[in-house]
Write a protein that holds these residues in place. Structure first.
Motif, mmCIF file in Angstrom:
data_model
loop_
_atom_site.group_PDB
_atom_site.id
_atom_site.type_symbol
_atom_site.label_atom_id
_atom_site.label_comp_id
_atom_site.label_asym_id
_atom_site.label_seq_id
_atom_site.Cartn_x
_atom_site.Cartn_y
_atom_site.Cartn_z
ATOM 1 N N THR A 119 10.579 -0.946 4.022
ATOM 2 C CA THR A 119 9.329 -0.227 4.296
ATOM 3 C C THR A 119 8.209 -1.194 4.652
ATOM 4 N N VAL A 120 8.075 -2.245 3.843
ATOM 5 C CA VAL A 120 6.970 -3.176 4.069
ATOM 6 C C VAL A 120 7.111 -3.862 5.428
ATOM 7 N N GLU A 121 8.326 -4.256 5.757
ATOM 8 C CA GLU A 121 8.499 -4.912 7.049
ATOM 9 C C GLU A 121 8.136 -3.979 8.198
ATOM 10 N N GLN A 122 8.462 -2.706 8.012
ATOM 11 C CA GLN A 122 8.087 -1.734 9.056
ATOM 12 C C GLN A 122 6.578 -1.566 9.145
ATOM 13 N N LEU A 123 5.936 -1.509 7.970
ATOM 14 C CA LEU A 123 4.480 -1.360 7.948
ATOM 15 C C LEU A 123 3.817 -2.528 8.673
ATOM 16 N N ILE A 124 4.328 -3.741 8.428
ATOM 17 C CA ILE A 124 3.741 -4.913 9.066
ATOM 18 C C ILE A 124 3.989 -4.880 10.575
ATOM 19 N N ALA A 125 5.190 -4.422 10.922
ATOM 20 C CA ALA A 125 5.509 -4.357 12.343
ATOM 21 C C ALA A 125 4.608 -3.357 13.060
ATOM 22 N N VAL A 126 4.325 -2.231 12.416
ATOM 23 C CA VAL A 126 3.470 -1.214 13.030
ATOM 24 C C VAL A 126 2.050 -1.734 13.164
ATOM 25 N N ASN A 127 1.513 -2.317 12.084
ATOM 26 C CA ASN A 127 0.163 -2.863 12.170
ATOM 27 C C ASN A 127 -0.076 -3.920 11.105
ATOM 28 N N PRO A 128 -0.054 -5.188 11.513
ATOM 29 C CA PRO A 128 -0.249 -6.260 10.530
ATOM 30 C C PRO A 128 -1.702 -6.376 10.066
ATOM 31 N N TYR A 129 -2.603 -5.657 10.715
ATOM 32 C CA TYR A 129 -4.022 -5.776 10.351
ATOM 33 C C TYR A 129 -4.543 -4.473 9.767
ATOM 34 N N ASP A 148 1.184 -2.074 -1.064
ATOM 35 C CA ASP A 148 2.616 -2.224 -0.799
ATOM 36 C C ASP A 148 3.007 -3.703 -0.756
ATOM 37 N N LEU A 149 2.141 -4.492 -0.125
ATOM 38 C CA LEU A 149 2.426 -5.923 -0.037
ATOM 39 C C LEU A 149 2.430 -6.557 -1.428
ATOM 40 N N GLU A 150 1.535 -6.088 -2.292
ATOM 41 C CA GLU A 150 1.502 -6.625 -3.657
ATOM 42 C C GLU A 150 2.783 -6.263 -4.409
ATOM 43 N N ASN A 151 3.199 -5.026 -4.281
ATOM 44 C CA ASN A 151 4.467 -4.634 -4.916
ATOM 45 C C ASN A 151 5.618 -5.472 -4.396
ATOM 46 N N TYR A 152 5.538 -5.749 -3.115
ATOM 47 C CA TYR A 152 6.616 -6.511 -2.485
ATOM 48 C C TYR A 152 6.673 -7.931 -3.056
ATOM 49 N N VAL A 153 5.509 -8.521 -3.335
ATOM 50 C CA VAL A 153 5.489 -9.849 -3.960
ATOM 51 C C VAL A 153 6.221 -9.786 -5.302
ATOM 52 N N ASN A 154 5.901 -8.770 -6.081
ATOM 53 C CA ASN A 154 6.566 -8.637 -7.381
ATOM 54 C C ASN A 154 8.068 -8.470 -7.226
#
Lengths: 234, 517
Positions: A18-28, A35-41
């Motif tokens: 999911t996170v990779e898709q979110l970044i691909a859609v819009n990194p800004y 989501d990115l914080e959860n992903y770090v954990n």
């Protein structure tokens, strides 16, 4: 190099996907910060790593400092240390405001990074032992640093004395024997008797410790360049 | 995305009134300029547009608007059918001229942002059917990023802000917002599908580079080329933020080992290589940085005479000097002089020879020189977040620069002992650890760490784990012995012969053409 897997294929988690898709859609997009914080954990607990996602998060913190979570930043930095010899730790520091870097936990991490960058492994392990609360939150920390130490030794030495290896990876005695055994059977290490006292370990040949193996690419001509003279040759 | 702002009609705060500037007065030469430019744009006459844009606009600015803005857009609109897109383009140039010659007020900065929003939105919605010169399209992206950077610098100087300015900053907090800026550039890249176009071009399915991005089938080049240049804009913005890894990623679709649309405009060529080289320097990929700086500096050396009359000439010279400073830094950290072409090398020696010798010493004076060269040559780093409006107001415009400088000097300090090792490695083919430790006046464990540091710092590792050696002198340790391997300069015979074959064939063709009576 025993580097941890970077989100390879099948075992990729739902969140990673999911996170990779979110970044691909819009990194800004500021909305993806949680989501990115959860992903770090998740990276911390599952021994995976995604530099791009972590830089993306640090960037959002840079844009909106009031949303920054220092525990998350600390975890990102520990993961970046584990990615050595890649320069990820500096890449992250470039994005973290100086006043944040002044906090004790970050000062400690910067000192740890300094020891690793200058190959002072004994000081590193001493300091790390004093800062268990910061580094041991992240699973696989010691293994990752050992892999880096082995990497540096491998590009420097053809034959390394046992004591030097022991100091760099912070393992001794029976555990070291086991470690060596594992590397002898899996990575082509050879244990010999040294000239002086102890054992000497012959590390696998690479072009970095056996420069004669370096492929002489200098005088090869890429095909595209040769194609330029095809009309003439015809 | 960015909101557009309504502001009271009646133009700009006219503090230029004193100079006798009447925004509503349109001299005949300006009338003729806009009428012709408008006509050429409608007729898609790229050549004429380029002439008017590059030379007439400069000449008129020089002659009539040296210290005042151009006439307001409202005053010229009637001469161009009140054409919406033309008016946006005109205002973009109007602001660019204002930024270059006068100092913009906060209101004007906000209005310029507003104009970019409208202009890019029109382009993104695909209703633009024009063909504009690459130079102009590049200037738009370049100026957009420049004004963003200038705004961040301006906003960060909080101490000198008036209450009125602070109120405006609070009210228009979306103006030059970093998300807005990045999202526009990103949207241009995506909407233009430029990445896919470049991919398809590699497979021979589409032409882009071959036509310099122009569309000779009746279409428009505007979105495509703006999208292309936006990738370079993103590289620059990320460098300004200290995010070198992401910056290089944004540039990745452009193959900088080849000619491309980015080399068709000198400003874009220089901006690309300057930021690419700088990012690689910060990532410790010195050989890559040296390669690219060398290439572009040689190119500038050979071609700068053709740009003497260009409005960008000063900027070209400035970046040229800055890149020599960056090359001096790169070579001091990674002394691979053989990678540098002779002309560039002699220029470099002339400019920085003496400083570079002192930088090798790694004493306090040497650090001061690294500091000086870095500060002179680095991008104008920015802090992208909005200020705290709480009293006391503090300036933070130097924060970002200071952080990057500090981290860079930190890296230099980590490498300070390597120059000493290098000197010894150059004169020995084998030497025992004990002996070298003795010469360097350190104990053996310390020497081992220095040697490993040397190896680590000279072997760059990319994100795929691929190791590249940047070492000028290499060695390995065999138990207690250090064995040195000096990398010999690679002679490129293959390429040399290829070029000679082509040359010879040319001469033979010429000879064949000669008819002897």
């Amino acid at each position: 190099m025993g580097k941890e897997a970077t989100n390879g294929g099948a075992q990729k988690s739902q969140l990673a996907h999911t996170v990779e898709q979110l970044i691909a859609v819009n990194p800004y997009n500021p909305d993806i910060l949680p989501d990115l914080e959860n992903y770090v954990n998740e990276q911390v607990s599952s021994q995976t790593y995604n530099l791009d996602a972590n830089l993306c998060l640090l960037r959002l913190y840079q844009f909106e400092p009031e949303r920054m979570s220092t525990p998350i930043v600390a975890r990102i930095l520990v993961k970046a240390l584990m990615a050595m010899p890649a320069p990820d730790f500096s890449l992250c520091l470039f994005l973290i405001p100086e006043r944040v870097q002044m906090e004790d936990q970050f000062k400690t991490l910067i000192v740890l990074s300094h020891y690793l960058e200058t190959a002072r492994f004994r000081q590193f392990w001493d300091e790390a032992a004093k800062s268990r609360h910061i580094v041991e939150v992240v699973s696989g920390f010691e293994q990752a640093i050992r892999a880096y130490a082995v990497h540096v030794l491998s590009i420097t030495y053809q034959k390394v004395p046992r004591a030097i290896l022991a100091e760099a990876i912070n393992i001794e005695g029976v555990s070291l024997d086991k470690f060596l055994e594992h590397h002898v059977s899996n990575y082509g290490w050879v244990i010999e008797k040294g000239q002086g006292k102890g054992q000497v370990i012959t590390l696998p040949r690479t072009e970095f410790n056996h420069p004669e193996l370096k492929k002489n690419t200098a005088d090869s001509v890429p095909l595209e360049h040769v194609t330029r003279i095809f009309p003439i040759l015809g | 995305m960015a909101a557009s702002y309504e502001y009271e009609d009646g133009g700009y705060p006219q503090q230029t009134d004193a100079a006798g500037y009447d925004p509503n007065f349109v001299p005949d030469s300006v009338k003729s300029f806009v009428v012709h430019l408008y006509r050429h744009i409608r007729e898609k006459n790229v050549y004429e547009i380029h002439q008017m844009y590059e030379s007439s606009f400069q000449t008129l600015s020089e002659r009539m608007f040296k210290e005042t803005p151009w006439p307001s857009v409202d005053a010229v609109a009637p001469y161009v059918d009140n054409d919406h897109v033309f008016c946006l383009l005109y205002r973009e140039m109007w602001f660019r001229h204002l930024y270059a010659r006068l100092s913009p007020t906060l209101r004007q900065r906000i209005d310029s942002w507003d104009n970019y929003c409208s202009l890019f939105q029109v382009v993104l919605h695909g209703v633009v059917n024009m063909q504009l010169p690459n130079q102009w399209l590049w200037d738009m992206v370049d100026e957009f990023v420049y004004q963003f950077q200038a705004f961040c610098q301006y906003r960060a100087k909080m101490k000198s802000k008036t209450a009125e300015e602070i109120a405006l900053l609070k009210q228009y907090d979306q103006a030059w917002n970093v998300y807005g800026v990045l999202n526009f550039l990103q949207a241009l890249v995506e909407k233009s599908t430029i990445i896919q176009i470049l991919e398809r071009e590699k497979e021979g399915l589409e032409e882009f580079t071959a036509t310099d991005g122009y569309d000779y089938n009746g279409g428009s080049n505007v979105l495509k080329v703006l999208g292309y240049f936006s990738m370079i804009g993103l590289l620059r913005v990320h460098c300004l933020l200290g995010d070198y890894h992401t910056g290089l990623k944004c540039l990745h679709p452009i193959d900088i080992t080849q000619q491309g649309v980015y080399t068709s405009v000198i400003g874009s060529h220089i901006t690309t290589i300057y930021h690419y080289g700088f990012a690689n320097l910060m990532l410790r990929r010195y050989v890559e940085a040296i390669h690219e700086f060398n290439k572009i500096l040689l190119y500038i050396y050979k071609t700068k005479q053709y740009h003497q009359k260009s409005p960008q000439y000063e900027q070209i010279l400035k970046k040229n000097e800055q890149m020599y400073a960056l090359l001096a830094i790169s070579l001091s950290l990674c002394p691979q002089v053989k990678l540098v072409e002779e002309t560039v090398n002699s220029q470099l020696r002339e400019k920085y020879g003496e400083k570079m010798a002192r930088m090798q010493r790694y004493d306090d004076e040497a650090f001061a020189l690294y500091d000086e060269l870095f500060s002179y040559a680095c991008p104008k780093f920015i802090t992208p977040s909005a200020p705290s409006f709480e009293e006391p107001l503090v300036n933070y415009n130097q924060d970002a620069y200071r952080l990057q400088l500090k981290l860079f000097l930190y890296e230099v300090k980590q490498q300070q002992l390597l120059a000493g090792v290098r000197t010894f490695l150059k004169v020995y083919s084998t030497i025992s650890l004990g002996k070298l430790a003795n010469y360097m006046e350190v104990d053996e464990p310390t020497l081992r760490t220095i040697l490993m540091t040397y190896k680590h710092k000279t072997h760059a590792v990319d994100s795929d784990g691929k190791i590249t050696s940047n070492a000028d002198v290499d060695f390995y340790i065999d138990e207690e012995m250090i064995r040195v391997v000096e990398s010999k300069p690679a002679k490129k015979y293959g390429d040399y012969f290829l070029r000679q074959i082509v040359k010879l064939e040319g001469i033979m063709t010429d000879i064949d053409r000669i008819k002897l009576e």
